[in-house]
Design an enzyme around this catalytic site. Structure first.
Site, mmCIF file in Angstrom:
data_model
loop_
_atom_site.group_PDB
_atom_site.id
_atom_site.type_symbol
_atom_site.label_atom_id
_atom_site.label_comp_id
_atom_site.label_asym_id
_atom_site.label_seq_id
_atom_site.Cartn_x
_atom_site.Cartn_y
_atom_site.Cartn_z
ATOM 1 N N LYS A 73 0.174 4.224 -0.264
ATOM 2 C CA LYS A 73 -0.452 5.422 0.323
ATOM 3 C C LYS A 73 -0.209 6.629 -0.611
ATOM 4 C CE LYS A 73 -0.115 3.317 4.804
ATOM 5 N NZ LYS A 73 -0.243 3.445 6.256
ATOM 6 N N GLU B 185 -7.170 4.784 7.498
ATOM 7 C CA GLU B 185 -6.960 6.213 7.212
ATOM 8 C C GLU B 185 -8.178 6.810 6.497
ATOM 9 O OE1 GLU B 185 -3.121 5.680 5.347
ATOM 10 O OE2 GLU B 185 -2.325 5.082 7.300
ATOM 11 N N HIS C 127 -9.753 1.302 4.435
ATOM 12 C CA HIS C 127 -8.491 1.461 5.162
ATOM 13 C C HIS C 127 -8.715 2.397 6.346
ATOM 14 C CE1 HIS C 127 -4.425 2.671 6.183
ATOM 15 N NE2 HIS C 127 -4.029 1.560 5.594
ATOM 16 N N GLY D 153 1.991 2.264 10.737
ATOM 17 C CA GLY D 153 2.953 3.349 10.596
ATOM 18 C C GLY D 153 3.632 3.753 11.892
ATOM 19 N N GLU E 293 -5.836 -4.899 10.379
ATOM 20 C CA GLU E 293 -4.803 -3.896 10.617
ATOM 21 C C GLU E 293 -5.111 -3.140 11.901
ATOM 22 O OE1 GLU E 293 -2.659 -2.670 6.769
ATOM 23 O OE2 GLU E 293 -4.500 -1.503 6.845
ATOM 24 N N SER F 17 2.898 -2.135 10.372
ATOM 25 C CA SER F 17 4.329 -2.221 10.643
ATOM 26 C C SER F 17 4.920 -3.597 10.356
ATOM 27 C CB SER F 17 4.641 -1.786 12.077
ATOM 28 O OG SER F 17 4.261 -0.431 12.280
ATOM 29 N N ASN G 210 0.877 -1.171 0.000
ATOM 30 C CA ASN G 210 0.000 0.000 0.000
ATOM 31 C C ASN G 210 0.913 1.219 0.000
ATOM 32 O OD1 ASN G 210 -1.777 2.077 0.481
ATOM 33 N ND2 ASN G 210 -2.269 1.442 2.591
HETATM 34 P P1 PGA Z 1 2.474 0.265 7.634
HETATM 35 O O1 PGA Z 1 1.045 0.499 6.934
HETATM 36 O O2 PGA Z 1 3.017 -1.026 7.099
HETATM 37 O O3 PGA Z 1 3.286 1.460 7.229
HETATM 38 O O4 PGA Z 1 2.226 0.195 9.107
HETATM 39 C C1 PGA Z 1 0.165 -0.563 6.708
HETATM 40 C C2 PGA Z 1 -1.119 -0.046 6.095
HETATM 41 O O5 PGA Z 1 -1.539 1.061 6.433
HETATM 42 O O6 PGA Z 1 -1.721 -0.715 5.235
#
Ligand code: PGA
Length: 250
Positions: A12, A99, A97, A174, A168, A212, A10
């Protein structure tokens, strides 16, 4: 249950024409040297779908978007429909997601509608669910993820056999704080049972872990019986790390 794992990147809101080109070229070179033993996908920003589709031609890496509209077509300025994605060779789309849920007010009902639109267009939605830190600390993890998944199951009935689920935990995204393999496995087992109760064909639904996941912790997470792959944010922008995670997903 043994199934082919899926490692999805992803990106982003990162990248650019030049950066995307070198990232994808590095992935293709890495996979030519050591072919993946799992399915691989990259979920890229909308404007770059066409570019990355071109770069991925002849490769087995699947193209994904990071969102899809809950509507079919019409007066929804700024939205991108599932059929438009299909036109650009998109195979997967993220839906819900954290976010999007957090910064764009996406509710369980909206996410369920997005999944419907994606399935109707023949895309594979990667449905993202997960609890916040406050919810985990309040002992509500199972309740929250089951509620989020139930909305998708209710709206989509037996078609849910065509989805991918990504667990997640919001507190792990993140942050560098990964769920332990045991914590993740525990939630994945709950989700697996919920899916199986909902559809007799649910046995092959992949449940990815995200938050992460990186080159150092991927193997341990992916060794859990109910972790069928990963949704990778930060580490998906570093080709060597992403390739290491792919190699761990044999
Ligand atoms: P990350 O993000 O691996 O940077 O924690 C995962 C995601 O948001 O899909």
């Amino acid at each position: 249950m043994m199934m082919k794992k899926l490692i999805a990147g992803n990106w982003k809101m990162n990248g650019g024409l030049t950066a995307n080109d070198s990232l994808v070229q590095a992935l293709l070179a890495g996979l030519a040297a050591q072919p993946a033993g799992c399915d691989v996908a990259v979920c890229v920003p909308f404007p770059y779908l066409s570019q990355v589709h071109g770069l991925l031609a002849q490769s087995s890496i699947g193209l994904g978007s990071q969102d899809v509209s809950a509507h079919e077509s019409g007066a929804y300025t700024g939205e991108v429909s599932a059929t438009m994605l299909k036109d650009f060779g998109v195979r997967y789309c993220l839906a819900g997601h954290s976010e999007r849920r957090l910064y764009h007010g996406e509710t369980d009902a909206v996410v369920a509608a997005k999944v419907q639109r994606a399935l109707a267009a023949g895309l594979t939605p990667i449905v993202c669910i997960g609890e916040t830190l406050a919810e985990r600390e309040a002992g509500q993890t199972e309740e929250v993820v089951k509620r989020q998944l139930a909305a998708v199951i209710q709206a989509n009935g037996h078609c849910i056999s065509e989805i991918v689920v990504a667990y997640e935990p919001v507190w792990a995204i993140g942050t560098g704080k990964t769920a332990t393999p045991e914590q993740a496995q525990q939630v994945h087992a709950v989700l697996r049972a919920q899916l199986q109760a909902a559809s007799p064909q649910a046995g092959h639904i992949k449940i990815l872990y995200g938050g992460s996941m990186n080159a150092a912790n991927a193997a341990q997470l992916l060794a859990q019986p109910d972790i069928d792959g990963g949704l990778i944010g930060g580490a998906a922008l570093k080709p060597a790390d992403f390739l290491t995670i792919i190699a761990a997903a044999k």
